[in-house]
Design a protein around this motif. Structure first.
Motif, mmCIF file in Angstrom:
data_model
loop_
_atom_site.group_PDB
_atom_site.id
_atom_site.type_symbol
_atom_site.label_atom_id
_atom_site.label_comp_id
_atom_site.label_asym_id
_atom_site.label_seq_id
_atom_site.Cartn_x
_atom_site.Cartn_y
_atom_site.Cartn_z
ATOM 1 N N GLY A 251 0.792 -1.224 0.000
ATOM 2 C CA GLY A 251 0.000 0.000 0.000
ATOM 3 C C GLY A 251 0.818 1.264 0.000
ATOM 4 O O GLY A 251 0.283 2.351 0.232
ATOM 5 N N ASN A 252 2.131 1.156 -0.260
ATOM 6 C CA ASN A 252 2.979 2.347 -0.198
ATOM 7 C C ASN A 252 3.930 2.424 -1.398
ATOM 8 O O ASN A 252 4.990 3.035 -1.328
ATOM 9 C CB ASN A 252 3.793 2.339 1.101
ATOM 10 N N GLU B 120 0.833 3.794 -5.746
ATOM 11 C CA GLU B 120 -0.205 4.034 -4.728
ATOM 12 C C GLU B 120 -0.023 5.409 -4.080
ATOM 13 O O GLU B 120 -1.007 6.076 -3.719
ATOM 14 C CB GLU B 120 -0.152 2.916 -3.682
ATOM 15 N N SER C 275 -8.379 8.750 4.017
ATOM 16 C CA SER C 275 -7.500 7.825 4.719
ATOM 17 C C SER C 275 -6.998 6.775 3.751
ATOM 18 O O SER C 275 -7.579 6.562 2.687
ATOM 19 C CB SER C 275 -8.244 7.144 5.883
ATOM 20 N N ARG C 276 -5.917 6.155 4.108
ATOM 21 C CA ARG C 276 -5.403 5.051 3.307
ATOM 22 C C ARG C 276 -4.792 4.016 4.231
ATOM 23 O O ARG C 276 -4.447 4.319 5.386
ATOM 24 C CB ARG C 276 -4.352 5.538 2.303
ATOM 25 N N LYS C 277 -4.659 2.812 3.758
ATOM 26 C CA LYS C 277 -4.150 1.715 4.570
ATOM 27 C C LYS C 277 -2.801 1.258 4.035
ATOM 28 O O LYS C 277 -2.646 1.007 2.842
ATOM 29 C CB LYS C 277 -5.139 0.540 4.556
ATOM 30 N N LYS D 216 -1.536 7.858 -6.504
ATOM 31 C CA LYS D 216 -2.999 7.803 -6.429
ATOM 32 C C LYS D 216 -3.495 8.573 -5.209
ATOM 33 O O LYS D 216 -4.513 9.278 -5.265
ATOM 34 C CB LYS D 216 -3.446 6.343 -6.378
ATOM 35 N N TRP D 217 -2.786 8.449 -4.097
ATOM 36 C CA TRP D 217 -3.156 9.155 -2.868
ATOM 37 C C TRP D 217 -3.020 10.666 -3.056
ATOM 38 O O TRP D 217 -3.898 11.437 -2.672
ATOM 39 C CB TRP D 217 -2.274 8.674 -1.722
#
Length: 292
Positions: free
Chosen positions: A200-201, A205, A231-233, A208-209
């Motif tokens: 997720g990092n 990604e 928020s993101r995970k 995208k964030w």
């Protein structure tokens, strides 16, 4: 330590004698919450380190105010699920508050909770990561350890039944003290684990964030929306079980003016550091600090 247990037992026995009439009048299960001055810190008085020794526990601290407490174990628990969780929890908590026998009035310069716990912000969306936590969990801990500057308070809570004799209650009290004293704290010898992977990092990604943030700002500027919470995970895979203690100590060092917390349920830990104070109750005042 044996002297502390013996002296505490004598103090508790005197308390039971003073409350003899009140104890005899109980017709339903009730809670005894007994507060002790712990200036001469017992060997077990390590709030953060003890948090990992109980399947249900809550740790809270404000480092720059030299304030911390740990709620350990499960004397009594109230769990509720669904949209009616608030009303159902409040009703049960009030019932137990009306069945409380305590000496807390002798410690007016301290403020400490009877129930601790937490509530999910939303219950509509189930998530596997939160499966160990109910929508609402409030519990009376077996023990509450509290440090305020150089002062220390130790609270022992006991769930009692009508007809329990003073002798039986004293045995419960002594057994609880012996149980916490038997815990071996070894925070210096924590096994080290390696970080194997991060999910997720990735650059894709992250991009995208960043786009989501920029899009949200444009929507706010145009007046389409007033507020949005993004928020993101990010998931970390370790070679073994990661200890919560060094993680929390790093938060303490990095954010001494924040409210740092750990809520443990089974093998799951919800922890963090936040600048927001949910609520503070002081005599006739309630203080809120909502920054978002």
């Amino acid at each position: 330590m044996e002297d502390f247990i013996s002296n505490s037992a004598n103090t508790f026995s005197t308390f039971l004698s003073e409350k003899e009439k009140e104890l005899k009048n109980q017709v339903n299960p009730y809670i005894i919450s007994f507060v002790l001055n712990a200036e001469d810190s017992p060997a077990f008085f390590e709030p953060l380190e003890l948090t990992t020794n109980f399947d249900l526990s809550f740790f809270y601290e404000k480092p720059d105010e030299q304030f911390s407490f740990a709620a350990l174990g499960n004397c009594l628990e109230i769990t509720e699920n669904g949209s009616g969780r608030f009303a159902a929890s409040v009703k049960k908590i009030k019932e137990w508050q009306n069945s409380l026998i305590t000496n807390a009035h002798k410690f007016d310069d301290f403020t400490f909770p009877l129930f601790v716990g937490g509530v999910k912000f939303m219950v509509e969306h189930a998530d596997e990561n939160w499966k160990d936590f109910s929508d609402s969990t409030w519990f009376v801990p077996d023990f509450l350890l509290l440090i305020k500057e150089n002062k220390k308070i130790f609270v022992v809570n006991i769930l009692a039944n009508p007809g329990n004799s003073a002798g039986a209650l004293l045995k419960k009290f002594e057994a609880k003290l012996q149980s916490i004293n038997s815990i071996k704290i070894n925070s210096e010898n924590i096994s080290k684990v390696e970080l194997l992977n991060v999910f997720g990092n990735s650059p894709k990604e992250k991009k995208k964030w960043k786009q989501a943030v920029e899009s949200s700002l444009l929507n706010i500027e145009s007046g389409e929306i007033d507020k949005i919470v993004l928020s993101r995970k990010v998931e970390f895979l370790f070679s073994g079980e990661q200890s919560i203690i060094p993680l929390q100590k790093k938060l303490r060092a990095a954010y001494p003016n924040c409210y740092n917390f750990i809520f443990r349920r089974g093998t799951s830990y919800f922890f963090g550091a936040t600048p927001e104070r949910l609520a503070k109750f002081k005599k006739n005042e309630i203080v809120f600090e909502a920054l978002a």
